[in-house]
Design an enzyme around this catalytic site. Structure first.
Site, PDB file in Angstrom:
ATOM      1  N   LYS A 198      -4.987  -9.825  -7.486  1.00  0.00           N
ATOM      2  CA  LYS A 198      -6.200  -9.812  -6.157  1.00  0.00           C
ATOM      3  C   LYS A 198      -7.290  -9.147  -6.333  1.00  0.00           C
ATOM      4  CE  LYS A 198      -6.587  -7.910  -2.030  1.00  0.00           C
ATOM      5  NZ  LYS A 198      -6.440  -7.948  -0.913  1.00  0.00           N
TER       6      LYS A 198
ATOM      7  N   LYS B  40       0.591  -1.223   0.229  1.00  0.00           N
ATOM      8  CA  LYS B  40      -0.635  -0.162   0.058  1.00  0.00           C
ATOM      9  C   LYS B  40       1.073   1.064  -0.016  1.00  0.00           C
ATOM     10  CE  LYS B  40      -4.580  -1.361   1.640  1.00  0.00           C
ATOM     11  NZ  LYS B  40      -5.617  -1.629   2.938  1.00  0.00           N
TER      12      LYS B  40
ATOM     13  N   LYS C 131     -10.862  -3.501  -4.069  1.00  0.00           N
ATOM     14  CA  LYS C 131     -11.530  -2.344  -4.492  1.00  0.00           C
ATOM     15  C   LYS C 131     -10.562  -0.849  -4.998  1.00  0.00           C
ATOM     16  CE  LYS C 131     -12.374  -1.774  -0.176  1.00  0.00           C
ATOM     17  NZ  LYS C 131     -13.044  -2.352   1.344  1.00  0.00           N
TER      18      LYS C 131
HETATM   19  P1  AMP Z   1     -11.925  -4.860   2.932  1.00  0.00           P
HETATM   20  O1  AMP Z   1     -12.457  -4.406   2.403  1.00  0.00           O
HETATM   21  O2  AMP Z   1     -10.271  -4.177   2.348  1.00  0.00           O
HETATM   22  O3  AMP Z   1     -11.360  -4.198   4.765  1.00  0.00           O
HETATM   23  O4  AMP Z   1     -11.407  -6.372   3.103  1.00  0.00           O
HETATM   24  C1  AMP Z   1     -12.193  -7.113   3.900  1.00  0.00           C
HETATM   25  C2  AMP Z   1     -12.404  -8.228   4.216  1.00  0.00           C
HETATM   26  O5  AMP Z   1     -12.458  -9.278   2.533  1.00  0.00           O
HETATM   27  C3  AMP Z   1     -11.395  -9.255   4.760  1.00  0.00           C
HETATM   28  O6  AMP Z   1     -11.311 -10.612   5.001  1.00  0.00           O
HETATM   29  C4  AMP Z   1     -10.167  -9.330   3.300  1.00  0.00           C
HETATM   30  O7  AMP Z   1      -9.664 -10.411   3.068  1.00  0.00           O
HETATM   31  C5  AMP Z   1     -11.450  -9.592   2.343  1.00  0.00           C
HETATM   32  N1  AMP Z   1     -11.264  -9.625   1.166  1.00  0.00           N
HETATM   33  C6  AMP Z   1     -10.855  -8.490  -0.164  1.00  0.00           C
HETATM   34  N2  AMP Z   1     -10.480  -8.824  -1.099  1.00  0.00           N
HETATM   35  C7  AMP Z   1     -10.402 -10.307  -1.278  1.00  0.00           C
HETATM   36  C8  AMP Z   1     -10.130 -11.056  -1.755  1.00  0.00           C
HETATM   37  N3  AMP Z   1     -10.216 -10.546  -3.896  1.00  0.00           N
HETATM   38  N4  AMP Z   1     -10.754 -12.221  -1.862  1.00  0.00           N
HETATM   39  C9  AMP Z   1     -10.972 -13.078  -1.013  1.00  0.00           C
HETATM   40  N5  AMP Z   1     -11.268 -12.260   0.087  1.00  0.00           N
HETATM   41  C10 AMP Z   1     -11.058 -10.575  -0.194  1.00  0.00           C
END
Ligand code: AMP
Ligand code: TRP
Length: 333
Positions: free
Chosen positions: A198, A114, A201
């Site tokens: 991956k 990041k 967003k």
């Molecule tokens: P965040 O939006 O970064 O707070 O992520 C929220 C949850 O979604 C966390 O548990 C991440 O590990 C999961 N997550 C985010 N992107 C992915 C992805 N591409 N595949 C699987 N899990 C994800």
């Protein structure tokens, strides 16, 4: 055995299929099991480790709650709240920041990704982000933390912090080292444009992901254009070696239909890729489009969402403030 579940999602907008299949779907199952006590937190303090527009942040907090509700998390069974409303989180993060070591944080790959090339310009918050995450979890004595694969390293750090704190202050088992709950098979959903990246967003191209708020025709279009390879559909798992895009799409299909990868491969073996894509699109439209409709509906009633957040914050505060009080005593404040 009763499990205490804690997890967090950042309110940075645009929740996508990776968030849903990697984390939120799991939250719903855990919420539905009688033995579990679940706390789901909208981690707004984590969100501000990078710049946020205040108005958008406020909307995104509500949207994250609406996504939880639309996915099936029941606010009468689980606590839903936003992190900034329970002051123990910031406080515990400071205290545990005095337990965590620079050397441990220097190893965190998410920070490296990041912060990018110019680390000097990254916020201090972005660097100490995993300490705040440890505070979140440890305040609730969480035994299990459902997350996507990318958060594994942060959970290991959380366990290290718990252990060092307990050792330093000679309070055995006071902070509980949590177990990660990571989906076994499809823990990482990849970009639709590049199977080695991956789904995220922060990726610029919207074609790389299915957003939970996408309309039906957007889903149809994105799957149609999703990258594949010229080979036919696989007939066994081995055929997916070096075919990350085909593996990802079959993984998404399997996860949505609750089937094993093997079963999905058998279902489409010998068929055209386009047949598979048509079926996948149909499943996505059936499962994801209703979410978009429900999220939109919920967002029309801001008062309802705000009430869930304030009730949740009150319940969370009862738990967290007790723990922080004990932490104060242990430290000698
Ligand atoms: P965040 O939006 O970064 O707070 O992520 C929220 C949850 O979604 C966390 O548990 C991440 O590990 C999961 N997550 C985010 N992107 C992915 C992805 N591409 N595949 C699987 N899990 C994800
Ligand atoms: N860091 C997590 C992510 O980006 C979000 C998060 C914050 C979290 N606090 C948490 C996840 C506590 C689980 C438990 O996905």
């Amino acid at each position: 055995m009763e499990k205490k579940i804690f997890s967090g999602v950042q309110p940075t907008g645009n929740l996508h299929l990776g968030n849903y299949l990697g984390a939120i779907k799991n939250f719903v199952q855990l919420n539905n099991s009688k033995e579990n006590k679940c706390v789901f937190c909208v981690v707004d303090l984590h969100a501000i480790t990078v710049n946020q527009d205040p108005k958008e942040l406020r909307n995104n907090i509500r949207e994250t709650v609406a996504t939880f509700l639309a996915s099936g998390i029941d606010p009468n069974k689980s606590i839903i709240f936003n992190q900034s409303q329970v002051s123990a989180h910031s406080e515990a993060a400071w205290i545990l920041g005095c337990t965590a070591r620079m050397g441990w944080l220097n190893r965190m790959t998410q920070f490296k990704e990041k912060a990018g090339k110019d680390k000097e310009k990254a916020s201090i918050g972005l660097y100490s982000y995993p300490v705040l995450m440890a505070a979140d979890i440890l305040l609730y004595d969480a035994t299990h933390v459902p997350v996507g694969d990318d958060q594994k390293q942060h959970l290991e750090l959380c366990r290290d912090i718990a252990q060092k704190f307990n050792n330093d202050f000679k309070v055995e088992n006071f902070l509980i080292a949590p177990e990660p709950l990571i989906q076994k098979e499809f823990s990482r959903i990849m970009s639709l444009k590049d199977g080695s990246k991956k789904m995220s967003k922060s990726e610029i191209s919207d074609q790389s992901r299915i957003n939970l708020r996408d309309e039906k025709d957007q889903i149809v279009n994105k799957i149609k254009k999703a990258k594949t390879d010229p080979l036919p559909m696989p007939s066994e798992i081995k055929d997916l070696d070096n075919r990350p895009e085909a593996r990802n799409l079959l993984g998404i299909y399997s996860s949505l239909t609750e089937a094993s990868l093997e079963k999905s491969i058998n279902e489409f073996s010998g068929k055209n890729f386009s047949d598979f894509k048509n079926t996948l699109t149909q499943v996505l439209v059936d499962k994801i489009s209703p979410l978009a409709v429900e999220i939109k509906k919920l967002l029309n009633d801001k008062n309802y969402i705000d009430k869930i957040l304030s009730d949740g914050a009150q319940k969370a505060d009862e738990i967290a403030s007790k723990k922080i009080k004990k932490i104060h005593e242990i430290i000698g404040f």
